[in-house]
Design a protein around this motif. Structure first.
Motif, PDB file in Angstrom:
ATOM      1  N   ASN A  76       4.361  -9.034 -39.275  1.00  0.00           N
ATOM      2  CA  ASN A  76       4.279 -10.044 -40.372  1.00  0.00           C
ATOM      3  C   ASN A  76       5.425  -9.898 -41.259  1.00  0.00           C
ATOM      4  OD1 ASN A  76       1.700 -10.942 -39.707  1.00  0.00           O
ATOM      5  ND2 ASN A  76       0.663  -9.330 -40.920  1.00  0.00           N
ATOM      6  N   ALA A  77       6.080  -8.838 -41.288  1.00  0.00           N
ATOM      7  CA  ALA A  77       7.213  -8.547 -42.105  1.00  0.00           C
ATOM      8  C   ALA A  77       8.656  -9.331 -41.433  1.00  0.00           C
ATOM      9  CB  ALA A  77       7.488  -7.118 -42.417  1.00  0.00           C
ATOM     10  N   TYR A  78       8.591  -8.971 -40.221  1.00  0.00           N
ATOM     11  CA  TYR A  78       9.639  -9.681 -39.405  1.00  0.00           C
ATOM     12  C   TYR A  78       9.489 -11.169 -39.453  1.00  0.00           C
ATOM     13  CZ  TYR A  78      11.967 -11.159 -35.236  1.00  0.00           C
ATOM     14  OH  TYR A  78      13.093 -11.899 -34.303  1.00  0.00           O
ATOM     15  N   ASN A  79       8.578 -11.775 -39.236  1.00  0.00           N
ATOM     16  CA  ASN A  79       8.435 -13.250 -39.308  1.00  0.00           C
ATOM     17  C   ASN A  79       8.816 -13.650 -41.042  1.00  0.00           C
ATOM     18  OD1 ASN A  79       7.741 -14.077 -37.025  1.00  0.00           O
ATOM     19  ND2 ASN A  79       5.662 -13.914 -37.193  1.00  0.00           N
ATOM     20  N   LYS A  80       8.521 -12.895 -41.976  1.00  0.00           N
ATOM     21  CA  LYS A  80       8.587 -13.214 -43.229  1.00  0.00           C
ATOM     22  C   LYS A  80       9.924 -13.020 -43.673  1.00  0.00           C
ATOM     23  CE  LYS A  80       7.930 -13.997 -47.605  1.00  0.00           C
ATOM     24  NZ  LYS A  80       7.519 -15.544 -48.154  1.00  0.00           N
ATOM     25  N   SER A  81      10.744 -12.020 -43.138  1.00  0.00           N
ATOM     26  CA  SER A  81      12.182 -11.731 -43.406  1.00  0.00           C
ATOM     27  C   SER A  81      12.896 -12.588 -42.507  1.00  0.00           C
ATOM     28  CB  SER A  81      12.444 -10.256 -43.311  1.00  0.00           C
ATOM     29  OG  SER A  81      12.278 -10.064 -41.873  1.00  0.00           O
ATOM     30  N   ASN A  82      12.594 -13.128 -41.667  1.00  0.00           N
ATOM     31  CA  ASN A  82      13.456 -13.954 -40.748  1.00  0.00           C
ATOM     32  C   ASN A  82      13.469 -15.417 -41.020  1.00  0.00           C
ATOM     33  OD1 ASN A  82      15.207 -12.264 -38.838  1.00  0.00           O
ATOM     34  ND2 ASN A  82      13.163 -11.379 -38.769  1.00  0.00           N
ATOM     35  N   PHE A  83      12.189 -15.824 -41.196  1.00  0.00           N
ATOM     36  CA  PHE A  83      11.734 -17.342 -41.331  1.00  0.00           C
ATOM     37  C   PHE A  83      11.113 -17.725 -42.436  1.00  0.00           C
ATOM     38  CE2 PHE A  83      11.484 -15.726 -36.723  1.00  0.00           C
ATOM     39  CZ  PHE A  83      12.577 -16.068 -36.327  1.00  0.00           C
ATOM     40  N   SER A  98       6.832 -21.463 -40.334  1.00  0.00           N
ATOM     41  CA  SER A  98       5.918 -20.918 -39.066  1.00  0.00           C
ATOM     42  C   SER A  98       6.416 -21.713 -37.823  1.00  0.00           C
ATOM     43  CB  SER A  98       4.532 -21.418 -39.330  1.00  0.00           C
ATOM     44  OG  SER A  98       4.195 -22.590 -39.474  1.00  0.00           O
ATOM     45  N   THR A  99       6.914 -22.677 -37.519  1.00  0.00           N
ATOM     46  CA  THR A  99       7.373 -23.279 -36.301  1.00  0.00           C
ATOM     47  C   THR A  99       8.453 -22.453 -35.658  1.00  0.00           C
ATOM     48  OG1 THR A  99       9.333 -24.666 -37.423  1.00  0.00           O
ATOM     49  CG2 THR A  99       7.168 -25.763 -37.225  1.00  0.00           C
ATOM     50  N   LYS A 100       9.062 -21.455 -36.323  1.00  0.00           N
ATOM     51  CA  LYS A 100       9.939 -20.557 -35.622  1.00  0.00           C
ATOM     52  C   LYS A 100       9.520 -18.939 -35.652  1.00  0.00           C
ATOM     53  CE  LYS A 100      13.931 -23.018 -37.829  1.00  0.00           C
ATOM     54  NZ  LYS A 100      15.275 -22.920 -38.496  1.00  0.00           N
ATOM     55  N   PHE A 101       8.099 -18.891 -36.017  1.00  0.00           N
ATOM     56  CA  PHE A 101       7.753 -17.570 -35.995  1.00  0.00           C
ATOM     57  C   PHE A 101       7.610 -17.006 -34.579  1.00  0.00           C
ATOM     58  CE2 PHE A 101       4.725 -17.409 -40.034  1.00  0.00           C
ATOM     59  CZ  PHE A 101       6.049 -17.555 -40.834  1.00  0.00           C
ATOM     60  N   ALA A 102       7.734 -15.604 -34.439  1.00  0.00           N
ATOM     61  CA  ALA A 102       7.437 -14.888 -33.566  1.00  0.00           C
ATOM     62  C   ALA A 102       6.181 -14.755 -33.304  1.00  0.00           C
ATOM     63  CB  ALA A 102       8.415 -13.484 -33.478  1.00  0.00           C
ATOM     64  N   TRP A 127      18.747 -31.550 -26.360  1.00  0.00           N
ATOM     65  CA  TRP A 127      17.966 -31.529 -27.592  1.00  0.00           C
ATOM     66  C   TRP A 127      18.642 -31.572 -28.893  1.00  0.00           C
ATOM     67  CZ3 TRP A 127      17.528 -27.372 -30.696  1.00  0.00           C
ATOM     68  CH2 TRP A 127      17.786 -25.960 -29.882  1.00  0.00           C
ATOM     69  N   ASP A 128      18.518 -32.557 -29.809  1.00  0.00           N
ATOM     70  CA  ASP A 128      19.150 -32.686 -30.850  1.00  0.00           C
ATOM     71  C   ASP A 128      19.022 -31.837 -32.270  1.00  0.00           C
ATOM     72  OD1 ASP A 128      20.263 -35.118 -29.888  1.00  0.00           O
ATOM     73  OD2 ASP A 128      18.651 -36.352 -30.223  1.00  0.00           O
ATOM     74  N   ASN A 129      17.773 -31.376 -32.426  1.00  0.00           N
ATOM     75  CA  ASN A 129      17.587 -30.748 -33.477  1.00  0.00           C
ATOM     76  C   ASN A 129      16.082 -29.826 -33.227  1.00  0.00           C
ATOM     77  OD1 ASN A 129      15.128 -32.132 -34.485  1.00  0.00           O
ATOM     78  ND2 ASN A 129      16.605 -33.581 -35.094  1.00  0.00           N
ATOM     79  N   TYR A 130      16.002 -28.746 -34.140  1.00  0.00           N
ATOM     80  CA  TYR A 130      14.920 -27.934 -33.870  1.00  0.00           C
ATOM     81  C   TYR A 130      13.529 -28.361 -34.126  1.00  0.00           C
ATOM     82  CZ  TYR A 130      12.153 -23.644 -33.821  1.00  0.00           C
ATOM     83  OH  TYR A 130      11.298 -22.581 -33.332  1.00  0.00           O
ATOM     84  N   GLU A 131      13.601 -29.382 -34.866  1.00  0.00           N
ATOM     85  CA  GLU A 131      12.180 -30.215 -34.926  1.00  0.00           C
ATOM     86  C   GLU A 131      11.682 -30.928 -33.637  1.00  0.00           C
ATOM     87  OE1 GLU A 131      14.490 -30.058 -37.357  1.00  0.00           O
ATOM     88  OE2 GLU A 131      13.436 -28.717 -38.841  1.00  0.00           O
TER      89      GLU A 131
END
Length: 352
Positions: free
Chosen positions: A89-96, A100-104, A234-238
């Motif tokens: 949880n700390a990894y996802n919070k600190s990085n993203f 949530s679309t980018k979460f590990a 692909w054009d963008n992350y979304e």
């Protein structure tokens, strides 16, 4: 006089060495602490497995509990581990943050088998291994990051020693990064194939492009990789997930060709059957639908350069190319592709 000083110096050195033998080298200068092996940020990433081993049921990664100190253990240390999610949880919070679309993701339960959760660091050693068996990795998205999160819940050192050798809170957790590879791509490293001598022809407009960019190959089976078709991107992350699903091709590497033992037959299919159509075309010159281990140059004074190459001739069209007002999708034009996708590698490193 000089000779006397030399003899005196040797005698003093001998006394110093004798003192070290009697005391310094026999003492444990650092307290015994039990922890889980990890790299920076408590992430353990020496965990890339071969998809061939996953498919035949022999793939595993090692969780290591180790004992610090300048001496090996003078007794057995029993260690018990358990699952946790605090580091994850700390990894996802600190990085993203909240994106949530980018979460590990935590590795799904059907993709691994827990080890025995209690192990022993035996006397005379400084570590014990917890063997985690991996399976079904080919069912996962190679675009996502996967972790296992473990913590130590008990060990003997905390029960019998002073404050100096109790477990440090920074050592009792680990995030294990799970990655996989085959001979053609890796999720641990970006295997980017350079497009050389490539052309893509729009069969409706008759226009031709000659792309020179790179295409990343993602391993999805022991002998298969996924990559974007033709000159797609692909054009963008979304929009990335949609574009990956509808614009990607799977190349499966098969048997050796009859004429060249360094070349292997390749078959192509859509990554998503309802999103893309792919038809393999008759070989033209070097675009002969093969995977080639290509060795170029080399002489008595220079080393050869080695490449892994896909040499392909196919056509495709994106079935979900443009969304209409009524919610249906319009198919894109057929595109003919003749491409050489080249990745430089070191065959000696592959054998390490």
């Amino acid at each position: 006089m000089k000779k006397y000083k030399y003899i005196l110096g040797c005698a003093l050195a001998a006394v110093a060495l004798s003192s070290c033998n009697n005391y310094d080298f026999e003492q444990n200068f650092y307290p015994h602490k039990v922890g889980l092996m990890a790299g920076s940020n408590r992430i353990y990433d020496r965990t890339t497995v071969e998809l061939s081993a996953v498919e035949n049921g022999t793939a595993s990664i090692k969780l290591v509990a180790n004992l610090s100190g300048s001496q090996m253990a003078d007794r057995d240390y029993h260690v018990t581990i358990a699952h946790d999610d605090s580091l994850f949880n700390a990894y996802n919070k600190s990085n993203f943050d909240i994106d949530s679309t980018k979460f590990a993701r935590l590795l799904p339960q059907n993709c691994y088998e827990d080890p025995a959760l209690t192990g022993t660091i035996p006397s005379g050693s400084n570590k014990c291994l917890f063997d985690i068996k991996l399976k079904n990795l080919g069912t996962l998205s190679p675009d996502s990051t996967y972790f296992l999160n473990y913590k130590i819940v008990s060990h003997d050192a905390s029960a019998l020693a002073t404050d100096n050798n109790k477990l440090g809170v920074k050592l009792n957790h680990v995030l294990i990064k799970v990655t996989w590879k085959n001979a053609y791509g890796s999720t641990a490293e970006g295997w980017n194939y350079q497009l050389v001598s490539s052309q893509v022809t729009n069969l409706e407009t008759k226009s031709t492009t000659r792309p020179t960019n790179t295409v990343r190959a993602f391993p999805i089976a022991a002998n298969a990789v996924r990559f974007l078709a033709g000159d797609e991107k692909w054009d963008n992350y979304e929009k990335a997930l949609h574009d990956i699903n509808v614009k990607s091709i799977v190349a499966t590497i098969g048997s050796q060709t009859v004429t060249n033992p360094s070349a292997y037959n390749v078959t192509l299919k859509p990554f998503k059957q309802d999103s893309l159509e792919v038809e393999m075309l008759t070989p033209v010159s070097e675009y002969n639908n093969t995977f080639l281990l290509n060795e170029l140059g080399g002489s008595a004074s220079t080393n050869a350069t080695h490449f892994k190459e896909f040499r392909l001739h196919y056509r495709y069209r994106v079935m979900k190319n443009a969304k209409q007002n009524d919610g249906t999708w319009k198919a894109g034009p057929w595109k003919e592709v003749m491409t050489k996708m080249r990745y430089q590698y070191n065959p000696r490193a592959d054998k390490l």
